[in-house]
Design an enzyme around this catalytic site. Structure first.
Site, mmCIF file in Angstrom:
data_model
loop_
_atom_site.group_PDB
_atom_site.id
_atom_site.type_symbol
_atom_site.label_atom_id
_atom_site.label_comp_id
_atom_site.label_asym_id
_atom_site.label_seq_id
_atom_site.Cartn_x
_atom_site.Cartn_y
_atom_site.Cartn_z
ATOM 1 N N GLY A 1 23.942 -106.112 -23.152
ATOM 2 C CA GLY A 1 24.878 -106.896 -23.870
ATOM 3 C C GLY A 1 26.356 -106.696 -23.601
ATOM 4 O O GLY A 1 27.133 -107.534 -24.051
ATOM 5 N N ASP A 2 26.722 -105.453 -22.986
ATOM 6 C CA ASP A 2 28.230 -104.980 -22.817
ATOM 7 C C ASP A 2 28.266 -104.044 -21.784
ATOM 8 O O ASP A 2 28.797 -103.065 -21.719
ATOM 9 C CB ASP A 2 28.669 -104.438 -24.105
ATOM 10 C CG ASP A 2 30.295 -104.320 -23.856
ATOM 11 O OD1 ASP A 2 30.886 -105.110 -23.422
ATOM 12 O OD2 ASP A 2 30.746 -103.550 -24.844
ATOM 13 N N ILE A 3 27.827 -104.638 -20.705
ATOM 14 C CA ILE A 3 27.818 -103.828 -19.319
ATOM 15 C C ILE A 3 29.158 -103.928 -18.743
ATOM 16 O O ILE A 3 29.539 -105.104 -18.315
ATOM 17 C CB ILE A 3 26.863 -104.211 -18.257
ATOM 18 C CG1 ILE A 3 25.246 -103.813 -18.785
ATOM 19 C CG2 ILE A 3 27.106 -103.618 -16.827
ATOM 20 C CD1 ILE A 3 25.152 -102.497 -18.678
ATOM 21 N N ASN B 1 31.283 -98.478 -19.837
ATOM 22 C CA ASN B 1 29.980 -98.166 -20.688
ATOM 23 C C ASN B 1 28.966 -97.758 -19.626
ATOM 24 O O ASN B 1 27.798 -97.535 -20.065
ATOM 25 C CB ASN B 1 29.412 -99.405 -21.278
ATOM 26 C CG ASN B 1 30.294 -99.679 -22.578
ATOM 27 O OD1 ASN B 1 30.645 -98.679 -23.212
ATOM 28 N ND2 ASN B 1 29.997 -100.932 -22.976
#
Length: 269
Positions: free
Chosen positions: A163-165, A169
């Site tokens: 969801g937040d690549i 991260n």
């Protein structure tokens, strides 16, 4: 200074090993656990709790390993390596950074046991702010909203998503290799997870001439995705990112530029 963390320091026998980090959704403290570097993270939002549950289920395969956990707190192994995907991209090896990201994402998507995770958010709910923003602001957001509607209506290859690549991260964990942190816990088409890397690692890199077209080819090949479908996800996601930023009263320069670039590429295909 460590007062926010005292309960878990005592519970898990931790030794503070750095300066606390406070964000809008969590509190973090570098610690040592049984002599090993670790990170204590206390969630302060449902999104962070969902991400924590996902980290536990992924069990260190493609992500930092969870050493201990309860409802709000995670104790995770801490990245000890010094390499940076953002630096790699900025210094002219964007292709390698993208391929590393694709490799990590593939490991995350290979997990099948997480399909029943109750806390994951379906992508159609994640995108709910885009259509109202498009109605308010128009322009490329209208194209992004129309594209998102099409993608969500024709979803394929459904997986549990990080969801937040992005470059910040996925960290260097030394002998453990590159591993993901800070998932959001979503469910939807796997192509979504590759879209945010095109808005990163910074404005200069993300909006450089020819960068989008080049990385679409690199990522599509590495991830086994059709270029057009990937471009559509980039347009949809960057539009959503812009909508979120606009809702705070700020100007989403990078997201809007990437959305325009993706729309232009799609018009040329």
């Amino acid at each position: 200074m460590t007062g926010h963390f005292d309960t878990y320091i005592a519970l898990w026998g931790l030794t503070p090993d750095g300066v606390p980090i406070f964000t809008h959704s969590s509190k973090l403290l570098p610690v040592r656990w049984k002599g090993r570097p670790a990170m204590l993270k206390i969630a302060e939002s449902e999104e962070e709790r969902a991400g924590g549950s996902l980290m536990v289920m992924w069990a260190g395969q493609g992500t930092a390993r969870v050493l201990a956990h309860d409802d709000d707190a995670l104790l995770m192994e801490r990245a000890a390596g010094t390499a940076s995907l953002a630096d790699l991209a900025r210094k002219g090896d964007d292709d390698t950074a993208s391929r590393i990201i694709c490799d990590v994402v593939a490991k995350l998507h290979s997990h099948r046991h997480g399909s029943s995770l109750n806390s994951v958010v379906p992508l159609d709910r994640w995108f709910r702010e885009l259509e109202p923003a498009a109605a308010r602001h128009g322009g490329v957001l209208t194209a992004a909203a129309e594209t998102a509607h099409h993608l969500l209506a024709t979803s394929q290859e459904i997986v549990i998503l990080h969801g937040d690549i992005h470059h910040g991260n996925i960290l260097d964990f030394g002998v453990r290799g590159w591993l993901a942190i800070d998932p959001k816990g979503l469910r939807g088409e796997r192509g979504f997870d590759y879209a945010n890397l095109f808005c990163n690692p910074d404005r200069k890199t993300a909006t450089a001439s020819g960068r989008l077209a080049r990385q679409i080819e690199v990522v599509a090949q590495a991830a086994g995705l059709p270029c057009i479908r990937l471009l559509q996800w980039v347009l949809a996601y960057s539009g959503l990112s812009a909508a979120w930023t606009l809702s705070t009263g700020k100007t989403p320069e990078i997201a809007l530029t990437v959305a325009e670039l993706a729309r232009a590429e799609l018009l040329n295909t």
